[in-house]
Design an enzyme around this catalytic site. Structure first.
Site, mmCIF file in Angstrom:
data_model
loop_
_atom_site.group_PDB
_atom_site.id
_atom_site.type_symbol
_atom_site.label_atom_id
_atom_site.label_comp_id
_atom_site.label_asym_id
_atom_site.label_seq_id
_atom_site.Cartn_x
_atom_site.Cartn_y
_atom_site.Cartn_z
ATOM 1 N N GLU A 41 44.132 40.719 56.728
ATOM 2 C CA GLU A 41 44.888 40.576 55.484
ATOM 3 C C GLU A 41 44.464 41.678 54.508
ATOM 4 O OE1 GLU A 41 43.825 36.939 53.569
ATOM 5 O OE2 GLU A 41 45.356 37.123 52.030
ATOM 6 N N ASN A 60 41.486 34.785 43.079
ATOM 7 C CA ASN A 60 42.604 35.674 42.741
ATOM 8 C C ASN A 60 43.585 35.102 41.721
ATOM 9 O OD1 ASN A 60 43.180 33.986 44.956
ATOM 10 N ND2 ASN A 60 44.927 35.223 45.518
ATOM 11 N N GLU A 76 43.594 25.825 52.324
ATOM 12 C CA GLU A 76 44.636 26.780 51.912
ATOM 13 C C GLU A 76 44.053 28.162 52.164
ATOM 14 O OE1 GLU A 76 47.686 26.091 50.768
ATOM 15 O OE2 GLU A 76 47.475 23.925 50.664
ATOM 16 N N CYS A 134 47.592 35.656 47.906
ATOM 17 C CA CYS A 134 47.545 35.193 49.299
ATOM 18 C C CYS A 134 48.909 35.268 49.974
ATOM 19 C CB CYS A 134 47.011 33.773 49.359
ATOM 20 S SG CYS A 134 47.943 32.646 48.338
HETATM 21 P P1 NAD Z 1 36.320 33.136 49.695
HETATM 22 O O1 NAD Z 1 36.552 32.403 50.959
HETATM 23 O O2 NAD Z 1 35.362 34.256 49.697
HETATM 24 O O3 NAD Z 1 35.810 32.139 48.536
HETATM 25 C C1 NAD Z 1 36.455 30.903 48.255
HETATM 26 C C2 NAD Z 1 35.444 29.926 47.715
HETATM 27 O O4 NAD Z 1 34.420 29.683 48.682
HETATM 28 C C3 NAD Z 1 34.740 30.391 46.435
HETATM 29 O O5 NAD Z 1 34.734 29.315 45.515
HETATM 30 C C4 NAD Z 1 33.353 30.744 46.906
HETATM 31 O O6 NAD Z 1 32.374 30.493 45.936
HETATM 32 C C5 NAD Z 1 33.129 29.829 48.095
HETATM 33 N N1 NAD Z 1 32.231 30.412 49.095
HETATM 34 C C6 NAD Z 1 32.058 31.729 49.352
HETATM 35 N N2 NAD Z 1 31.164 31.886 50.363
HETATM 36 C C7 NAD Z 1 30.776 30.642 50.739
HETATM 37 C C8 NAD Z 1 29.878 30.145 51.729
HETATM 38 N N3 NAD Z 1 29.199 30.944 52.531
HETATM 39 N N4 NAD Z 1 29.734 28.804 51.836
HETATM 40 C C9 NAD Z 1 30.427 27.969 51.030
HETATM 41 N N5 NAD Z 1 31.287 28.407 50.071
HETATM 42 C C10 NAD Z 1 31.463 29.703 49.921
HETATM 43 O O7 NAD Z 1 37.777 33.586 49.208
HETATM 44 P P2 NAD Z 1 38.180 34.475 47.971
HETATM 45 O O8 NAD Z 1 37.666 35.859 48.179
HETATM 46 O O9 NAD Z 1 37.857 33.779 46.701
HETATM 47 O O10 NAD Z 1 39.771 34.476 48.102
HETATM 48 C C11 NAD Z 1 40.451 35.339 48.954
HETATM 49 C C12 NAD Z 1 40.994 34.635 50.169
HETATM 50 O O11 NAD Z 1 41.589 33.423 49.812
HETATM 51 C C13 NAD Z 1 42.082 35.440 50.858
HETATM 52 O O12 NAD Z 1 41.943 35.325 52.249
HETATM 53 C C14 NAD Z 1 43.360 34.750 50.424
HETATM 54 O O13 NAD Z 1 44.437 34.898 51.293
HETATM 55 C C15 NAD Z 1 42.912 33.337 50.332
HETATM 56 N N6 NAD Z 1 43.750 32.620 49.401
HETATM 57 C C16 NAD Z 1 44.559 31.651 49.879
HETATM 58 C C17 NAD Z 1 45.403 30.972 48.991
HETATM 59 C C18 NAD Z 1 46.320 29.900 49.480
HETATM 60 O O14 NAD Z 1 46.874 29.200 48.629
HETATM 61 N N7 NAD Z 1 46.522 29.706 50.753
HETATM 62 C C19 NAD Z 1 45.385 31.284 47.637
HETATM 63 C C20 NAD Z 1 44.530 32.290 47.215
HETATM 64 C C21 NAD Z 1 43.712 32.941 48.087
#
Ligand code: NAD
Length: 456
Positions: free
Chosen positions: A333, A114, A209, A243
């Site tokens: 969320e 994001n 995070e 997030c």
């Molecule tokens: P996601 O968990 O789908 O993906 C995050 C990362 O994990 C990506 O790089 C992806 O390639 C990898 N990934 C995906 N599936 C995987 C698997 N099965 N095994 C290993 N790695 C895998 O998250 P997203 O859709 O990119 O982001 C959205 C989420 O992230 C929301 O819940 C949001 O709140 C959270 N977020 C948190 C912060 C924070 O700073 N706390 C910031 C941004 C987003």
């Protein structure tokens, strides 16, 4: 190159001690800044192609934060890397005690989609400043931004020090099975669990995070117009795909109608509320997320917006009213431009409801009464937040940023980021010229009395 080979090369480079030199680190940080500056136009274009993010929003929510962090690390890394003296206490007389900050080694940063630049680069910069080597695995969803980051970094840095490995589930799965010295993950709670479990096999320290539903309290004595203005900006920035976006509103029933009207006015002022894309407003990242969000819009509860265009992945800023904690939109969320409004008549009851849910990443409180503000700050546990503001706490690198409970563990930004990627090695350092007999046998009542006096 194979992932395992990159890791071995980084381990060898780390073991050469090059990164322990603070001047080397500062030079590398300056280089990161210079190459980002040089390639700004590529960065702007890639993110626009991925989800229509304007140059202004990209600068404000991505590049400016990265530059702010780099500048802070360039300024403070020397000071933060110095050993710190602490007192030794009488029992260790004569001696010195000090703490040496040391890098952890080879680190992995996994980014979310994001805010694709800052969520990968700020942890990476923190890790480089602390003296580690870094592999970034950006999210594969915004493929243009992932590609441009890989190009800029891999063309300018040796892979044995700092590189980007692109990929999705397959590549990330392979990465998290390796013996890194630290894994820093930003993303969803379910994937956070997968990363944590994989890291646990090798006892690798992790920072997670994660996300969650961030409540936003609007109390009866607030400045209604300013509250609506700040909330609308924070919620619809990045089309709600933030997030720490206000996930839902809890408004005092006595001001509900007038507050809803103020939200509507603000949306109409800043957004082209039609089935169309406007320059200041983003698309939803992909059709999966578009479809997920569309299902959350209960047509009977739409107060503002609710316009959808699947082809453009467009969802207009949407306010839902008459919402209860039982509605579908209150389950997970939202992560999109939908803002449910729940009204309450009893603050204690609503605090109880929030406490029954998982600890949020952020919480926002709009009110004038310090008593009420302090009550909420004291009673609720959440990662970080703001009073009479939303989101902007992220722009202050002196405020550690991170979650608590299911919204995450560990924190970063500024010194917190340096600490996250450091080990603090504690040393007691003694000369040879004196040795007390106190700790040696034969143990005597007199010696224990002296020990007690020294220690207690
Ligand atoms: P996601 O968990 O789908 O993906 C995050 C990362 O994990 C990506 O790089 C992806 O390639 C990898 N990934 C995906 N599936 C995987 C698997 N099965 N095994 C290993 N790695 C895998 O998250 P997203 O859709 O990119 O982001 C959205 C989420 O992230 C929301 O819940 C949001 O709140 C959270 N977020 C948190 C912060 C924070 O700073 N706390 C910031 C941004 C987003």
């Amino acid at each position: 190159m194979e992932i395992r080979d990159i890791l071995t090369q980084q381990q060898n480079f780390f073991n050469s001690n090059t990164t322990k030199n603070v001047h080397f680190r500062i030079e590398q940080l300056k280089k990161v800044k210079a190459i980002l500056k040089e390639n700004e136009s590529l960065l702007y274009r890639a993110i626009y192609e991925d989800f229509g993010k304007s140059e202004f929003e990209t600068y404000i929510t991505e590049l400016s934060l990265i530059y702010h962090e780099i500048n802070s690390f360039i300024k403070h890394t020397k000071k933060w890397s110095k050993r710190k003296k602490v007192s030794s206490g009488l029992v260790n007389f004569p001696s010195k005690s000090y703490i040496i900050p040391e890098p952890l080694g080879v680190t992995l940063v996994i980014g979310a989609w994001n805010y694709p630049y800052q969520l990968s680069l700020i942890p990476a910069i923190s890790s480089l400043a602390a003296g580690n080597t870094v592999i970034i695995k950006p999210s594969e969803l915004p493929d243009k931004t992932s590609e441009v980051m890989a190009k800029i970094i891999n063309d300018n840095f040796q892979s044995n020090y700092f590189c980007v490995v692109e990929g999705g589930v397959k590549e990330t799965t392979e990465l998290i099975e390796q013996k890194f010295d630290k894994i820093f993950f930003t993303g969803s709670i379910p994937i956070g669990r997968i990363v944590y479990q994989a890291a646990a096999k090798n006892l690798i320290p992790v920072t997670l995070e994660l996300g969650g539903k961030s409540p936003t309290f609007v109390l009866a004595d607030t400045d209604i117009k300013m509250t609506a203005k700040r909330i609308v900006w924070a919620k619809f920035l990045n089309a709600g795909q933030t997030c720490v976006a206000p996930d839902y509103i809890l408004v005092d029933k006595s001001i509900e109608e007038i507050f809803l009207l103020a939200l509507k006015n603000e949306i109409e002022k800043y957004h082209n509320n039609k089935e169309d894309i406007d320059e200041n407003y983003l698309r939803i990242i992909n059709t999966n997320n578009f479809d997920r969000l569309s299902k959350l819009i209960d047509k009977d509860k739409v107060y503002v917006g609710g316009y959808l265009n699947r082809e453009n992945r467009f969802i207009s800023p949407t306010i839902l009213k008459n919402i209860t904690f039982e509605d579908e939109v209150m389950k997970d969320e939202i992560f999109g431009p939908i803002l449910p409004v729940i009204s309450f008549t009893n603050l204690d009851e609503v605090i109880k409801k929030v406490k029954e849910r998982d600890k949020p990443l952020s919480c926002y409180i709009y009110a004038k009464s310090r008593k009420q503000i302090n009550k909420l700050l004291r009673e609720l546990s959440f990662g970080s937040g703001a009073v009479n503001e939303s989101l902007m706490h992220l722009s202050n690198s002196k405020l550690p940023f991170g979650g608590v409970g299911l919204s995450g563990m560990g924190s970063y930004h500024g010194k917190a980021g340096f600490d996250t990627f450091s080990h603090y090695k504690s040393i007691l350092d003694k000369p040879f010229w004196f040795e007390s007999k106190l700790k040696y046998a034969p143990y005597s009542k007199k010696n224990i009395a002296i020990m007690k006096w020294l220690i207690e």
